[in-house]
Design a protein around this motif. Structure first.
Motif, mmCIF file in Angstrom:
data_model
loop_
_atom_site.group_PDB
_atom_site.id
_atom_site.type_symbol
_atom_site.label_atom_id
_atom_site.label_comp_id
_atom_site.label_asym_id
_atom_site.label_seq_id
_atom_site.Cartn_x
_atom_site.Cartn_y
_atom_site.Cartn_z
ATOM 1 N N CYS A 72 40.110 47.701 45.590
ATOM 2 C CA CYS A 72 41.043 48.730 45.144
ATOM 3 C C CYS A 72 41.273 48.532 43.660
ATOM 4 O O CYS A 72 41.881 47.556 43.247
ATOM 5 C CB CYS A 72 42.364 48.626 45.890
ATOM 6 S SG CYS A 72 42.236 49.057 47.618
ATOM 7 N N GLY A 73 40.813 49.441 42.843
ATOM 8 C CA GLY A 73 40.903 49.277 41.405
ATOM 9 C C GLY A 73 39.504 49.373 40.861
ATOM 10 O O GLY A 73 38.699 50.184 41.305
ATOM 11 N N THR A 74 39.166 48.530 39.918
ATOM 12 C CA THR A 74 37.821 48.510 39.386
ATOM 13 C C THR A 74 36.914 47.784 40.356
ATOM 14 O O THR A 74 37.154 46.641 40.692
ATOM 15 C CB THR A 74 37.787 47.794 38.024
ATOM 16 O OG1 THR A 74 38.720 48.422 37.153
ATOM 17 C CG2 THR A 74 36.414 47.871 37.395
ATOM 18 N N PRO B 248 44.717 39.310 42.915
ATOM 19 C CA PRO B 248 44.396 40.401 42.000
ATOM 20 C C PRO B 248 43.817 39.872 40.690
ATOM 21 O O PRO B 248 44.264 38.851 40.167
ATOM 22 C CB PRO B 248 45.750 41.077 41.768
ATOM 23 C CG PRO B 248 46.525 40.770 43.007
ATOM 24 C CD PRO B 248 46.118 39.379 43.386
ATOM 25 N N LYS B 249 42.824 40.572 40.163
ATOM 26 C CA LYS B 249 42.141 40.144 38.947
ATOM 27 C C LYS B 249 42.252 41.239 37.883
ATOM 28 O O LYS B 249 41.922 42.396 38.124
ATOM 29 C CB LYS B 249 40.667 39.872 39.255
ATOM 30 C CG LYS B 249 39.846 39.472 38.049
ATOM 31 C CD LYS B 249 38.384 39.309 38.441
ATOM 32 C CE LYS B 249 37.516 38.966 37.231
ATOM 33 N NZ LYS B 249 36.077 38.868 37.610
ATOM 34 N N LYS B 250 42.728 40.835 36.711
ATOM 35 C CA LYS B 250 42.853 41.799 35.616
ATOM 36 C C LYS B 250 41.536 41.912 34.881
ATOM 37 O O LYS B 250 40.945 40.915 34.466
ATOM 38 C CB LYS B 250 43.954 41.360 34.644
ATOM 39 C CG LYS B 250 44.318 42.433 33.627
ATOM 40 C CD LYS B 250 45.554 42.062 32.838
ATOM 41 C CE LYS B 250 45.954 43.182 31.889
ATOM 42 N NZ LYS B 250 47.202 42.855 31.145
ATOM 43 N N GLU B 251 41.076 43.151 34.719
ATOM 44 C CA GLU B 251 39.809 43.403 34.056
ATOM 45 C C GLU B 251 40.003 43.544 32.537
ATOM 46 O O GLU B 251 41.133 43.664 32.041
ATOM 47 C CB GLU B 251 39.164 44.680 34.620
ATOM 48 C CG GLU B 251 38.985 44.688 36.122
ATOM 49 C CD GLU B 251 37.978 43.662 36.607
ATOM 50 O OE1 GLU B 251 37.176 43.166 35.772
ATOM 51 O OE2 GLU B 251 37.979 43.348 37.807
ATOM 52 N N LYS B 252 38.906 43.549 31.787
ATOM 53 C CA LYS B 252 38.973 43.648 30.328
ATOM 54 C C LYS B 252 39.605 44.954 29.872
ATOM 55 O O LYS B 252 40.218 45.022 28.804
ATOM 56 C CB LYS B 252 37.563 43.515 29.743
ATOM 57 C CG LYS B 252 36.956 42.130 29.913
ATOM 58 C CD LYS B 252 35.568 42.066 29.295
ATOM 59 C CE LYS B 252 34.964 40.675 29.459
ATOM 60 N NZ LYS B 252 33.593 40.583 28.868
ATOM 61 N N GLY C 208 42.050 46.379 31.242
ATOM 62 C CA GLY C 208 43.466 46.405 31.612
ATOM 63 C C GLY C 208 43.720 46.795 33.049
ATOM 64 O O GLY C 208 44.838 46.647 33.546
ATOM 65 N N SER C 209 42.701 47.302 33.742
ATOM 66 C CA SER C 209 42.869 47.662 35.153
ATOM 67 C C SER C 209 42.884 46.397 36.009
ATOM 68 O O SER C 209 42.539 45.309 35.546
ATOM 69 C CB SER C 209 41.739 48.586 35.607
ATOM 70 O OG SER C 209 40.487 47.929 35.495
ATOM 71 N N VAL C 210 43.306 46.547 37.238
ATOM 72 C CA VAL C 210 43.425 45.402 38.145
ATOM 73 C C VAL C 210 42.570 45.640 39.382
ATOM 74 O O VAL C 210 42.608 46.721 39.985
ATOM 75 C CB VAL C 210 44.887 45.163 38.558
ATOM 76 C CG1 VAL C 210 44.983 44.047 39.590
ATOM 77 C CG2 VAL C 210 45.728 44.809 37.336
ATOM 78 N N THR C 211 41.781 44.642 39.743
ATOM 79 C CA THR C 211 40.973 44.700 40.956
ATOM 80 C C THR C 211 41.631 43.838 42.018
ATOM 81 O O THR C 211 41.944 42.679 41.770
ATOM 82 C CB THR C 211 39.547 44.171 40.696
ATOM 83 O OG1 THR C 211 38.930 44.968 39.690
ATOM 84 C CG2 THR C 211 38.718 44.228 41.970
ATOM 85 N N SER C 212 41.836 44.407 43.182
ATOM 86 C CA SER C 212 42.392 43.646 44.300
ATOM 87 C C SER C 212 41.452 43.793 45.486
ATOM 88 O O SER C 212 41.267 44.888 46.015
ATOM 89 C CB SER C 212 43.785 44.154 44.679
ATOM 90 O OG SER C 212 44.302 43.420 45.770
ATOM 91 N N MET C 213 40.852 42.704 45.882
ATOM 92 C CA MET C 213 39.936 42.721 47.014
ATOM 93 C C MET C 213 40.681 42.349 48.278
ATOM 94 O O MET C 213 41.323 41.299 48.352
ATOM 95 C CB MET C 213 38.805 41.718 46.788
ATOM 96 C CG MET C 213 37.969 41.984 45.539
ATOM 97 S SD MET C 213 36.888 43.415 45.705
ATOM 98 C CE MET C 213 35.693 42.777 46.869
ATOM 99 N N HIS C 214 40.620 43.215 49.279
ATOM 100 C CA HIS C 214 41.319 42.925 50.527
ATOM 101 C C HIS C 214 40.614 43.583 51.703
ATOM 102 O O HIS C 214 39.933 44.591 51.543
ATOM 103 C CB HIS C 214 42.776 43.400 50.468
ATOM 104 C CG HIS C 214 42.925 44.889 50.283
ATOM 105 N ND1 HIS C 214 42.895 45.777 51.326
ATOM 106 C CD2 HIS C 214 43.091 45.633 49.162
ATOM 107 C CE1 HIS C 214 43.053 47.005 50.865
ATOM 108 N NE2 HIS C 214 43.165 46.950 49.551
ATOM 109 N N GLY C 215 40.774 42.998 52.880
ATOM 110 C CA GLY C 215 40.196 43.576 54.082
ATOM 111 C C GLY C 215 40.845 44.898 54.427
ATOM 112 O O GLY C 215 41.989 45.160 54.073
ATOM 113 N N LYS C 216 40.103 45.746 55.124
ATOM 114 C CA LYS C 216 40.591 47.081 55.471
ATOM 115 C C LYS C 216 41.211 47.143 56.867
ATOM 116 O O LYS C 216 41.603 48.206 57.329
ATOM 117 C CB LYS C 216 39.436 48.077 55.418
ATOM 118 C CG LYS C 216 38.661 48.092 54.111
ATOM 119 C CD LYS C 216 37.407 48.940 54.251
ATOM 120 C CE LYS C 216 36.519 48.847 53.022
ATOM 121 N NZ LYS C 216 35.263 49.614 53.189
ATOM 122 N N GLN C 217 41.289 46.017 57.546
ATOM 123 C CA GLN C 217 41.684 46.017 58.946
ATOM 124 C C GLN C 217 43.141 46.403 59.189
ATOM 125 O O GLN C 217 44.034 45.951 58.476
ATOM 126 C CB GLN C 217 41.440 44.636 59.564
ATOM 127 C CG GLN C 217 40.005 44.167 59.546
ATOM 128 C CD GLN C 217 39.678 43.299 58.355
ATOM 129 O OE1 GLN C 217 40.073 43.583 57.236
ATOM 130 N NE2 GLN C 217 38.954 42.216 58.596
#
Length: 223
Positions: free
Chosen positions: A23-25, A170-174, A176-185
């Motif tokens: 969710c995000g980049t 959550p990981k901040k990208e160069k 400025g956006s934020v990537t959050s990897m999570h399961g969809k369950q």
């Protein structure tokens, strides 16, 4: 026709076969499965697990900033539980809106007390930004009865793992956006056993699927 899958559950963390959602980049790993288990296509959105999950022993803060003991507060009630975050641009709002839509439609069909027993719990994967106030505002737009929980990330991550759900910090990208990897369950817990016995892929399950299944889940029956 939308593809649906059912899992042949033979391992403790079989639920983790569903992919992580970026969710995000997006990232290169967003489409990689967390674990390999056999699966077969069928026409049902729900997967009834051979080995139900124990409800997490989880204590977090609700949208009013008060302590919420998941096991104690939802004991003996049907529960739908999902891990996501409010800044998610796609999967999270889709999942919650589908459940909210199903509840509104079922309000015309089910006794009021039966539907009121259903607890929909949204646990943030981005607690730094998802304060109780932010969670409350976001969930109120979906359904005021939805329960939002936040707290420290390690606690949230550990509880998700007990359900076979993988989430990353959550990981901040160069840019400025934020990537959050999570399961969809989305995991449904039975009011009879308090065990998580039904699994949905939040990205694939529709409001129609929940309308069809929730009357049975509310009673602790197999959909």
């Amino acid at each position: 026709m939308r593809k649906k899958t059912a899992l042949a559950v033979t391992a403790l963390f079989a639920a983790a076969t569903l992919t992580l959602s970026a969710c995000g980049t997006g990232g290169a790993d967003s489409d990689q499965p967390v674990a390999d288990v056999s699966a077969q296509a069928q026409d049902k959105a729900a997967t009834v697990l051979d080995r139900p999950f124990e409800k997490p022993d989880l204590v977090l803060k609700d949208t009013k900033g008060k302590e919420f003991d998941l096991r104690e507060r939802t004991k003996g009630k049907p529960v739908l539980m999902y891990f996501g975050y409010t800044h998610c641009p796609d999967v999270c709002p889709l999942t919650m809106s589908n459940i909210a839509d199903a509840k509104r439609r079922l309000a015309q069909k089910l006794p009021k007390d039966e539907l009121a027993a259903l607890q929909v719990v949204f646990v943030t994967t981005d607690p730094e930004r998802d304060t109780p106030a932010e969670l409350g505002k976001w969930l109120k737009a979906q359904d005021p009865s939805f329960i939002g929980l936040t707290g420290d990330f390690p606690t949230i991550q550990a509880s998700a793992r007990t359900l076979g759900i993988s989430i990353d910090a959550p990981k901040k990208e160069k840019d400025g956006s934020v990537t959050s990897m999570h399961g969809k369950q989305v995991i449904a817990f039975s009011p009879k056993s308090d065990a998580g016995y039904v699994l949905y892929n939040g990205e694939e399950a529709t409001a129609d699927d929940y309308v069809k299944d929730l009357p049975k889940i509310i009673k602790g029956e197999n959909p």
